[in-house]
Design a protein around this motif. Structure first.
Motif, PDB file in Angstrom:
ATOM      1  N   LEU A   1       0.819  -1.200   0.000  1.00 41.35           N
ATOM      2  CA  LEU A   1       0.000   0.000   0.000  1.00 41.35           C
ATOM      3  C   LEU A   1       0.864   1.266   0.000  1.00 41.35           C
ATOM      4  N   HIS A   2       1.981   1.193   0.722  1.00 39.87           N
ATOM      5  CA  HIS A   2       2.804   2.402   0.813  1.00 39.87           C
ATOM      6  C   HIS A   2       3.344   2.826  -0.541  1.00 39.87           C
ATOM      7  N   LYS A   3       3.642   1.838  -1.383  1.00 38.71           N
ATOM      8  CA  LYS A   3       4.138   2.195  -2.716  1.00 38.71           C
ATOM      9  C   LYS A   3       3.019   2.772  -3.566  1.00 38.71           C
ATOM     10  N   LEU A   4       1.853   2.170  -3.407  1.00 36.39           N
ATOM     11  CA  LEU A   4       0.698   2.674  -4.137  1.00 36.39           C
ATOM     12  C   LEU A   4       0.459   4.139  -3.788  1.00 36.39           C
ATOM     13  N   ILE A   5       0.467   4.424  -2.498  1.00 36.87           N
ATOM     14  CA  ILE A   5       0.222   5.797  -2.056  1.00 36.87           C
ATOM     15  C   ILE A   5       1.295   6.735  -2.594  1.00 36.87           C
ATOM     16  N   SER A   6       2.539   6.291  -2.507  1.00 37.32           N
ATOM     17  CA  SER A   6       3.586   7.219  -2.933  1.00 37.32           C
ATOM     18  C   SER A   6       3.508   7.465  -4.443  1.00 37.32           C
ATOM     19  N   SER A   7       3.120   6.438  -5.211  1.00 35.83           N
ATOM     20  CA  SER A   7       2.939   6.682  -6.646  1.00 35.83           C
ATOM     21  C   SER A   7       1.818   7.689  -6.871  1.00 35.83           C
ATOM     22  N   LEU A   8       0.783   7.559  -6.063  1.00 32.27           N
ATOM     23  CA  LEU A   8      -0.342   8.474  -6.181  1.00 32.27           C
ATOM     24  C   LEU A   8       0.103   9.900  -5.845  1.00 32.27           C
ATOM     25  N   LEU A   9       0.946   9.996  -4.842  1.00 29.67           N
ATOM     26  CA  LEU A   9       1.421  11.325  -4.437  1.00 29.67           C
ATOM     27  C   LEU A   9       2.291  11.954  -5.514  1.00 29.67           C
ATOM     28  N   GLN A  10       3.025  11.105  -6.227  1.00 32.36           N
ATOM     29  CA  GLN A  10       3.877  11.640  -7.307  1.00 32.36           C
ATOM     30  C   GLN A  10       3.024  12.391  -8.330  1.00 32.36           C
ATOM     31  N   LEU A  11       1.787  11.941  -8.476  1.00 30.58           N
ATOM     32  CA  LEU A  11       0.918  12.556  -9.479  1.00 30.58           C
ATOM     33  C   LEU A  11       0.389  13.912  -9.031  1.00 30.58           C
ATOM     34  N   HIS A  12       0.547  14.175  -7.761  1.00 27.40           N
ATOM     35  CA  HIS A  12      -0.024  15.421  -7.245  1.00 27.40           C
ATOM     36  C   HIS A  12       0.806  16.622  -7.677  1.00 27.40           C
ATOM     37  N   SER A  13       0.123  17.645  -8.133  1.00 21.31           N
ATOM     38  CA  SER A  13       0.874  18.862  -8.448  1.00 21.31           C
ATOM     39  C   SER A  13       0.318  20.007  -7.616  1.00 21.31           C
ATOM     40  N   PRO A  14       1.193  20.866  -7.101  1.00 17.86           N
ATOM     41  CA  PRO A  14       0.775  21.944  -6.192  1.00 17.86           C
ATOM     42  C   PRO A  14      -0.300  22.847  -6.777  1.00 17.86           C
ATOM     43  N   SER A  15      -0.379  22.915  -8.102  1.00 17.86           N
ATOM     44  CA  SER A  15      -1.365  23.816  -8.677  1.00 17.86           C
ATOM     45  C   SER A  15      -2.801  23.371  -8.360  1.00 17.86           C
ATOM     46  N   GLN A  16      -2.965  22.064  -8.051  1.00 15.79           N
ATOM     47  CA  GLN A  16      -4.319  21.581  -7.759  1.00 15.79           C
ATOM     48  C   GLN A  16      -4.784  21.997  -6.369  1.00 15.79           C
ATOM     49  N   GLY A  17      -3.857  22.397  -5.540  1.00 13.68           N
ATOM     50  CA  GLY A  17      -4.197  22.666  -4.141  1.00 13.68           C
ATOM     51  C   GLY A  17      -3.518  21.654  -3.248  1.00 13.68           C
ATOM     52  N   SER A  18      -3.677  21.840  -1.949  1.00 15.75           N
ATOM     53  CA  SER A  18      -2.981  20.946  -1.023  1.00 15.75           C
ATOM     54  C   SER A  18      -3.681  19.602  -0.923  1.00 15.75           C
ATOM     55  N   LEU A  19      -2.863  18.613  -0.584  1.00 14.09           N
ATOM     56  CA  LEU A  19      -3.400  17.272  -0.403  1.00 14.09           C
ATOM     57  C   LEU A  19      -3.119  16.854   1.033  1.00 14.09           C
ATOM     58  N   LEU A  20      -4.179  16.506   1.765  1.00 15.56           N
ATOM     59  CA  LEU A  20      -4.001  16.128   3.164  1.00 15.56           C
ATOM     60  C   LEU A  20      -4.033  14.605   3.316  1.00 15.56           C
ATOM     61  N   ILE A  21      -3.159  14.094   4.167  1.00 13.66           N
ATOM     62  CA  ILE A  21      -3.152  12.653   4.433  1.00 13.66           C
ATOM     63  C   ILE A  21      -3.489  12.421   5.897  1.00 13.66           C
ATOM     64  N   LEU A  22      -4.531  11.649   6.087  1.00 13.06           N
ATOM     65  CA  LEU A  22      -5.079  11.446   7.432  1.00 13.06           C
ATOM     66  C   LEU A  22      -4.851  10.034   7.947  1.00 13.06           C
ATOM     67  N   SER A  23      -4.788   9.932   9.242  1.00 14.33           N
ATOM     68  CA  SER A  23      -4.751   8.667   9.984  1.00 14.33           C
ATOM     69  C   SER A  23      -3.765   7.657   9.428  1.00 14.33           C
ATOM     70  N   SER A  24      -2.563   8.154   9.246  1.00  9.92           N
ATOM     71  CA  SER A  24      -1.521   7.244   8.823  1.00  9.92           C
ATOM     72  C   SER A  24      -0.787   6.776  10.071  1.00  9.92           C
ATOM     73  N   SER A  25      -0.505   5.480  10.146  1.00 11.91           N
ATOM     74  CA  SER A  25       0.271   4.998  11.280  1.00 11.91           C
ATOM     75  C   SER A  25       1.733   5.368  11.042  1.00 11.91           C
ATOM     76  N   PRO A  26       2.496   5.553  12.106  1.00  9.90           N
ATOM     77  CA  PRO A  26       3.897   5.977  11.921  1.00  9.90           C
ATOM     78  C   PRO A  26       4.714   5.078  10.976  1.00  9.90           C
ATOM     79  N   PRO A  27       4.620   3.737  11.106  1.00  9.84           N
ATOM     80  CA  PRO A  27       5.418   2.929  10.163  1.00  9.84           C
ATOM     81  C   PRO A  27       4.971   3.113   8.718  1.00  9.84           C
ATOM     82  N   LEU A  28       3.649   3.202   8.517  1.00  6.02           N
ATOM     83  CA  LEU A  28       3.149   3.376   7.159  1.00  6.02           C
ATOM     84  C   LEU A  28       3.655   4.700   6.598  1.00  6.02           C
ATOM     85  N   LYS A  29       3.607   5.706   7.425  1.00  3.13           N
ATOM     86  CA  LYS A  29       4.032   7.017   6.983  1.00  3.13           C
ATOM     87  C   LYS A  29       5.513   6.999   6.574  1.00  3.13           C
ATOM     88  N   SER A  30       6.336   6.390   7.431  1.00  6.49           N
ATOM     89  CA  SER A  30       7.759   6.422   7.091  1.00  6.49           C
ATOM     90  C   SER A  30       8.027   5.602   5.837  1.00  6.49           C
TER      91      SER A  30
END
Lengths: 981, 208
Positions: free
Chosen positions: A29-58
């Motif tokens: 899942l962590h790779k999936l999320i990070s690939s998804l984040l790569q697609l994010h561009s600042p022009s769209q606005g901020s992207l918030l990530i909620l309720s991530s456990s510390p290991p998942l986040k790192s």
């Protein structure tokens, strides 16, 4: 990036509203999320990530950095940041990690311009419910900025089975319409993962006879407990199987069924529930712990659980203890020199611990001159196998090296990774590889003997309570009750015990002396660990070996594959026994030779022996090994780049991670060894976990086809105004009915809520009811309903705890000081029973410990205190609304000032819970000598509890403002844990 | 009224209205006498109680209000003892809560007659008792205190306390233990180790 991840992402992005993705665990899942984040561009606005456990986040951050590091891409919003700093981050267009509590507060106080958000990612969405803060956030976000997307993820499909149509309810409360299911058996996934599978070696290690005995006994006891449970007719029988009992989720199943009627259950049933948990742990530890630690754990259990447990008194559990002990030591008589049988299958090194030369020594041991401790110290069978596997790897390597370097790929890191369940096993195996098995076992044994002494000294529990485990049903009759003595060693005789204590004392003495008078007496125990001979069935299977099965037919595959493809030798049981008997004989001879050595020498000698252990001597070199604890959840495959992975403890999630790792590096050679105990619950559990997940997905697929989702799920139909208007009219109606048509203002109701309360769901429910929720930091009370009504909310568990700690008394005291109507809200949970206790639990006398007594006393001392008894969150919201109906609205600015010691200028303007290490504060306040008046000074005076532990008494006295309290605290910290030495 | 009280200082005085209430069977630890009083139970010089069954309340929603009004301002502690004897509690309990709260009564709920009886007994018995059992003065037994402190850390249970104690010897040593040493204790898994370690080593205040 694996292809099916791309597929998931493109499916997900299709719907501008977002969706819920549930995928099999281990599919990164962590790779999936990070690939998804790569697609994010600042022009769209901020992207918030909620309720991530510390290991998942790192892990997400690591895989983000992996291809092209971009340090400014993301940041984290914590409460340390000021409101303006947060605002600038919110509008930065970046990727922001945030906690639900901060986000909800900023949303409610309009400190977050929602138009600057492009969307919200919710991880771990399986842990959400309709009333959780994340749902609250989703609702606010949908009304404030309908364009923002919400994408929720989970890789725990099994937890979606709990409760009724959980996935559907989750979709509804997040206002989503699309459910994306990605099981491991999905075509894309399985095709990709099975294209280039790693080379797999499946090794089945036979357990020792004793281990088998213990396993059988535990399962028997479990079965007996389950049968008892069935008899109570309180639980759904279908769920009560031993297989289900192997999983943690079993507790949840049982608890969910029993919670509503928990108070009607007898002690017996409650005890059964906790016993089953204990038994499951015992099964698990049997495979993970060495023989000595296992015995130690068992005995700790016996001391700490003693009377309450039922299982301890069953016949089979007697066997558990018996076998566990036999794996460690045996007791014999000096004169006969014979053992009390039964141990032919076990490797034995007999050694006398009794010292005849030291008769003058006045130790109590001399009184029982007859008893001899014989150390068995059975090693875990997997150890030897692991070592042999490592040798084999090294051998192959050297062969390759001699053939020429050019065969080695450059991406062949040569790293061997051993994956264990926990850190503890890692450390022990590391130790074992470095020092050999003897040393490890010897160390454990010494530690065991020492702690034995300490356990022994524990004050025995009240003995005048023999009414207890009168055994029942299946567990009946087998009880050998003499509970008063059973606390310790039902099976161990007094002399045996003394022998253990004597041995312990010797060790301690030695440790104190520190110098070794006797030189080491190396001894050769003839070739016991031989030549890397195989003593297990080795199965090498090509391509998709049986661990990487097509997951829907676990069992058949297992069976067929293992039949057709046994490659290597399997030495017959007899042969193993023969070697072992030889060893026993060797040991026996040896014993005669050194029969008269003293205890301390015996101990010492063995100690030295360990270092130059036989295994190490004739062992072939072993490659450097890295250990990895599965529990740490670090996803290290990409970091380590191993060429060989040895799965020491099997885990479905990790196996899948290996598959993905291989699929991402198709050219890389990867060999995976699995070490399973044959016929063990280890195997059973592994297979069952796959079956369970598949079952969960099948259910989810069925549910998906039947889902009924409202059309306005996209949130367009529900503006903030509409919902508020709706609420306003309905509450107006209420008012006209109740208060005789008194004219009510159009204003919405307001409730001032303490920041810390956003951990709970009540603010969410109040908001659902149409109240305006104003988050502030309150010094007094949790909810301010009106200028005169202040509410302290307690869940049942909190209520009991804060009565004990005295905090409730203090809170009520301050509330009564500042508010005309101080209120204690006792909030029951909807899922649990609405009562403290059943009539039968009340007892005959007025006792100070009863909750009735405590509440009565509270009422007597604070006659102005009002008590609200609420059935549930929703009931509380209704009560609040009703109480507020003819009251003025509370004043925010006033409420904040109440109780804050502003005169001295020590206004604590940020007493938010998240700024504190809450469990440390709680811990501190529970220490004797620490009071409401001095704990703050203590926290100022030292940085952490570890620091506190080292403060000298003078300094403590300074901080605590008194010698006496300081002495109380210091004495408690230093008090020796009860021991006889 | 005061004469009644002097007559039997140690008894609960019960109104004739309550005669026949099966609750009386469960008042066993204290004597009780039937007398003529306004409240249902007179529990002390300044405290009294009204008994209300939720089932009765459903039939006579105004009953409680009139009973409370009768009491006037004679008592410091006025208890409404509510017997929760219906299944669907939310609405009736809300009404009772509201009435009690706005008319200066302390609401106590019992789910059985035994429990209701016990409340009456306890308030009588504890009439002059100091509050120390709810002020946090606790047992001074070492094991109790050690358990109490260590179980402040989530998921730490009694077995763990024994393990930690026998491994490290004293609380100060436990608090100062390294992560590795904690991890070596049987039965204490990764998360618990981390939780323990963080509790001891993270600063009290996380502010930088």
């Amino acid at each position: 990036m694996v292809e099916f991840h791309e597929q998931i992402i493109s499916d997900l992005i299709e719907d501008p509203n977002g969706g819920l993705v549930i995928l099999s665990s281990g599919l990164c899942l962590h790779k999936l999320i990070s690939s998804l984040l790569q697609l994010h561009s600042p022009s769209q606005g901020s992207l918030l990530i909620l309720s991530s456990s510390p290991p998942l986040k790192s892990s997400i951050l690591r895989s983000l950095q992996n291809p092209n590091p971009n340090p400014n891409f993301h940041s984290e919003i914590t409460s340390d940041l000021s409101a303006t700093q947060r605002l600038s981050l919110y509008t930065s267009g970046g990727v922001l990690f945030i906690t639900a509590r901060i986000l909800i507060v900023d949303l409610l106080t309009s400190r977050l311009p929602t138009t600057s958000l492009s969307g919200l990612l919710i991880l771990n969405s399986h842990s959400l419910t309709e009333t959780s803060t994340e749902a609250f956030i989703a609702r606010l976000l949908r009304t404030l900025n309908p364009k923002a997307y919400i994408r929720a993820f989970s890789d725990k499909p099994v937890s979606f089975l709990s409760g009724f149509a959980k996935a559907e309810r989750l979709l509804k409360c997040l206002y989503l319409r699309k459910l994306h299911l990605w099981p491991r058996f999905q075509v894309y996934v399985s095709q990709e993962l099975e294209k280039n599978p790693p080379e797999v070696v499946d090794i089945r290690v036979p357990m020792t006879a004793m281990m088998k005995g213990i396993q059988t006994a535990i399962i028997e006891v479990m079965d007996a407990c389950l049968k008892e449970m069935r008899k109570t007719n309180k639980v759904d029988v279908e769920d009560l199987t031993v297989e289900k009992g192997l999983f943690k989720s079993f507790d949840e199943i049982v608890r969910r069924q029993l919670d509503p009627i928990w108070h009607t259950l007898g002690k017996k049933t409650k005890q059964l529930v906790s016993d089953l948990r204990t038994l499951r742990k015992l099964l698990d530890y049997l495979i993970r712990y060495d023989a000595v630690s296992y015995l130690k754990y068992l005995e700790t259990l016996r001391v700490s659980e003693s009377f309450r447990s039922v299982w301890i008194f069953a016949e089979s559990s007697h066997k558990i203890f018996e076998y566990a002990k036999k794996r460690v030591y045996q007791v014999g008589r000096v004169d006969g020199g014979k053992l009390d049988g039964q141990n032919k299958n076990v490797m034995i090194k007999k050694r006398k611990l009794k010292d005849k030369n030291k008769k003058e020594d006045s130790l109590p041991t001399t009184t029982n001159g007859q008893v001899v401790l014989q150390e068995v110290l059975e090693e875990a069978p997997k150890w030897k196998v692991l070592h042999e596997v490592l040798e084999e790897i090294e051998e192959e390597r050297q062969k390759q090296a001699s053939l020429g370097e050019q065969f080695l790929d450059e991406d062949d890191s040569g790293i061997v990774l051993v994956a264990c369940k926990d850190e503890r096993s890692c450390m022990q195996l590391e130790d074992f590889i470095a020092n050999g098995p003897k040393k490890v076992m010897q160390d454990e044994w010494e530690k065991y003997l020492l702690s034995k002494v300490e356990l022994q000294a524990l004050p025995k529990r009240k003995k005048n309570k023999p009414k207890d485990p009168k055994g029942f049903g299946v567990l009946d009759g087998v009880v050998h009750i003499a509970p008063a003595q059973t606390t310790e060693h039902s099976s161990a005789s007094k002399p045996e015990h003394d022998a253990l204590l004597a041995a312990a004392k010797e060790i301690r003495k030695l440790a104190k002396k520190g110098d070794l008078e006797d030189g080491p007496q190396p001894q050769v125990v003839g070739g016991e660990h031989g030549k890397g001979r195989r003593k297990w069935k080795l199965q090498k299977t090509a391509a998709s070996a049986d661990i990487f099965l097509k997951e829907d037919d676990v069992n058949e595959n297992m069976v067929t594959k293992s039949d057709e493809s046994i490659v290597s030798v399997s030495v017959s049981e007899n042969e193993i026994q023969k070697t072992e008997i030889e060893q026993a004989v060797n040991g026996g001879l040896h014993k005669d030779a050194h029969g008269s050595s003293s205890i301390n020498r015996a101990v010492l000698r063995k100690h030295n022996e360990g270092v130059e252990s036989t295994l190490m001597e004739n062992a072939k070199p072993v490659p450097p090994v890295h250990f990895y604890a599965l529990e740490s959840d670090q996803h290290i495959l990409d970091l380590m780049n191993p060429t060989v992975v040895i799965v020491y403890h099997a885990d479905m999630t990790f196996v899948r991670e290996i598959e993905i790792y291989k699929a991402e590096n198709p050219s890389k050679k990867l060999k995976v060894y699995f070490l399973f105990y044959e016929d063990s619950t280890e195997v059973q559990k592994f297979e069952a976990s796959i079956r369970r997940e598949n079952g969960a997905f099948e259910t989810l697929i069925r549910q998906k086809s039947l889902m009924m989702l409202p059309v306005d799920q996209d949130g367009h139909g529900l503006g903030l105004n509409s919902s508020v208007e709706l609420q306003a009219t309905s509450s107006q109606n209420l008012v006209t009915r109740k208060a005789g048509g008194r004219k009510e203002t159009e204003k919405e109701m307001q409730v001032i809520v303490d920041m810390r309360e956003f951990m709970s769901s009540l603010p969410n429910v109040l908001h659902q009811k149409g109240m305006r929720v104003i988050p502030v930091t309150l010094e007094v009370g949790d909810y301010i309903l009106s200028p005169s009504i202040c509410v302290e909310r307690k869940s049942i568990q909190d209520l009991f705890l804060s009565f004990t700690s005295g905090r409730l008394y203090h809170q009520v005291e301050t509330m009564s000081r500042y508010y005309r109507i101080p209120v204690l809200l006792i909030e029951f949970s909807q899922e649990k029973s609405f009562s403290f206790q059943s009539a039968s639990e009340i007892g005959d006398d007025v006792t100070p410990n009863s909750i009735i007594s405590k509440l009565s006393l509270l009422a007597l001392h604070f006659p102005r205190l009002r008590i609200i008894w609420s059935r549930s969150l929703h009931a509380t919201a209704e009560i609040f609304a009703s109480l507020k109906s003819n009251q003025d609205e509370p004043d925010e600015a006033k409420a904040i000032r109440v109780g804050v010691p502003s005169e001295e200028g020590v206004v604590e303007n940020d007493v938010r819970a998240e700024n504190y290490n809450t469990s440390a504060v709680e811990f501190l306040r529970r220490l004797p000598g620490v009071t409401d008046s001095n704990y703050r000074a203590l926290m100022d005076g030292c940085n952490s509890l570890a620091e506190l532990a080292l403060l000298p008494i003078e300094r403590l006295a300074e901080l605590m403002g008194g010698q006496k309290t300081a002495r109380t605290l210091r004495d408690f910290l230093d008090a020796k844990y009860p021991t006889v030495l | 009224l005061s004469s009644h009280y002097c007559q039997s200082r140690n008894a609960i005085l019960v109104s004739h209205r309550q005669k026949g209430n099966p609750l009386l069977k469960h008042i066993r630890n204290v004597r009780w006498n039937l007398v003529d009083i306004v409240c249902d139970y007179l529990l002390g010089q300044n405290s009294c109680a009204l008994y209300l069954s939720l089932r009765y309340h459903l039939l006579h929603p105004d009953y409680l209000y009139y009973r409370i009004r009768e009491l006037q301002k004679n008592f410091k502690l006025r208890v409404v003892l509510c017997h929760v004897d219906v299944e669907d509690v939310v609405k009736p309990l809300l009404e009772v809560t509201r009435t009690a709260l706005f008319h200066d009564c302390t609401l106590l709920c019992g789910w059985s007659l035994e429990e209701c009886g016990r409340y009456l007994e306890t308030i009588k018995v504890y009439e002059n008792k100091p509050a120390d059992i709810i002020q946090g003065q606790m047992d001074t037994d070492y094991m109790y205190l050690l358990n109490h402190a260590l179980t402040a850390v989530r998921r730490v249970n009694k077995t763990d306390v024994v393990t930690l104690g026998s491994t490290f010897g004293s609380l100060a040593n436990i608090m100062d233990a390294s992560m590795e040493d904690l991890a070596r204790c049987p039965g204490i898994g990764e998360r618990k180790v981390k939780r323990l370690y963080d509790t001891f080593h993270d600063p009290f205040k996380r502010v930088t």
